[in-house]
Design a protein around this motif. Structure first.
Motif, PDB file in Angstrom:
ATOM      1  N   SER A 188       0.781   4.177  -2.882  1.00  0.00           N
ATOM      2  CA  SER A 188       0.594   5.486  -2.578  1.00  0.00           C
ATOM      3  C   SER A 188       1.594   6.332  -2.938  1.00  0.00           C
ATOM      4  N   LYS A 239      -7.077  -3.391  -0.744  1.00  0.00           N
ATOM      5  CA  LYS A 239      -8.079  -2.443  -1.222  1.00  0.00           C
ATOM      6  C   LYS A 239      -8.537  -1.507   0.147  1.00  0.00           C
ATOM      7  N   LEU A 290      -5.984   1.142   0.925  1.00  0.00           N
ATOM      8  CA  LEU A 290      -5.905   2.144  -0.018  1.00  0.00           C
ATOM      9  C   LEU A 290      -7.047   3.148  -0.003  1.00  0.00           C
ATOM     10  N   VAL A 312      -9.916   0.663  -7.357  1.00  0.00           N
ATOM     11  CA  VAL A 312      -9.341  -0.538  -7.113  1.00  0.00           C
ATOM     12  C   VAL A 312     -10.325  -1.549  -7.441  1.00  0.00           C
ATOM     13  N   GLU A 322      -6.303   5.308   3.109  1.00  0.00           N
ATOM     14  CA  GLU A 322      -5.343   6.423   2.771  1.00  0.00           C
ATOM     15  C   GLU A 322      -5.885   7.574   1.855  1.00  0.00           C
ATOM     16  N   ARG A 323      -6.679   7.521   0.876  1.00  0.00           N
ATOM     17  CA  ARG A 323      -7.637   8.196   0.361  1.00  0.00           C
ATOM     18  C   ARG A 323      -8.241   9.245   0.837  1.00  0.00           C
ATOM     19  N   LYS A 336       0.954  -1.187  -0.026  1.00  0.00           N
ATOM     20  CA  LYS A 336       0.051  -0.123  -0.106  1.00  0.00           C
ATOM     21  C   LYS A 336       0.817   1.269   0.000  1.00  0.00           C
TER      22      LYS A 336
END
Length: 195
Positions: free
Chosen positions: A99, A147, A150, A167, A153-154, A95
């Motif tokens: 990123s 997934k 991520l 994703v 993180e978004r 991840k």
């Protein structure tokens, strides 16, 4: 109860290059019935594979007719990033790597010359940052975990540093309609597909 396969017009042996016991057995029976005993002259046999040695299989089946169909081929760039932790943290490390790539991609697309001056190693092949991503993971559980990480993180990316992405989990058990997402025509400069 149909040793001469009279109920069949076609036999398809797919993924023949994998050399499994069932596929090798079927090919052996077909060779015996069709090539040696000449039991059926109207049975069509299709042996398919993406990586098959066409000549070898054609010769095995008494110089059978060959047909090569070239599938979709897309240019790819392979970049290998070794994982330092092979225990519990490997998905987090994947991840983190994705990123970093998404952040770099946004910078490259915003101003390619400025970004390449900052990081001269990228000048060898900046196109690695302009396409979609294909990530190989060992299990469906790992795909789910990546997934989730991520997407988390978004949500934390308040400054918008990361390039937009979607994703898509791509695996053997997925519903056939989901394949459309994988092959959807999305401009990678607008949104990156992480498959």
């Amino acid at each position: 109860n149909d040793p001469d396969l009279l109920k069949f017009s076609y036999v398809v042996v797919d993924e023949a290059h994998e050399r499994t016991i069932p596929s090798d057995t079927i090919l052996g029976i077909l060779k015996q019935r069709l090539c040696k005993e000449k039991k059926r002259n109207n049975l069509k046999v299709v042996v398919a594979s993406a990586t098959i040695d066409v000549k070898k299989f054609a010769n095995y089946l008494n110089n059978a007719r060959e047909l090569e169909i070239i599938g979709r081929q897309f240019p790819i760039t392979i970049r290998y990033q070794p994982i330092t932790s092979f225990q519990h943290g490997q998905i987090k490390e994947v991840k983190h790597c994705i990123s970093r790539i998404l952040i770099s991609k946004k910078q490259v697309l915003k101003d390619p010359t400025k970004h390449l001056r900052k990081d001269p190693q990228l000048s060898a092949d900046a196109t690695v940052l302009t396409g979609h991503m294909l990530v190989f993971l060992p299990s469906l559980r790992d795909m789910e975990a990546l997934k989730a990480l991520l997407l988390k993180e978004r949500r934390k990316d308040n400054s918008g540093a990361m390039h937009p992405f979607t994703v898509i989990k791509f695996h053997a058990k997925m519903h056939p309609q989901k394949y459309e997402e994988v092959f959807a025509d999305i401009d990678p400069s607008k949104k990156t597909k992480i498959i």
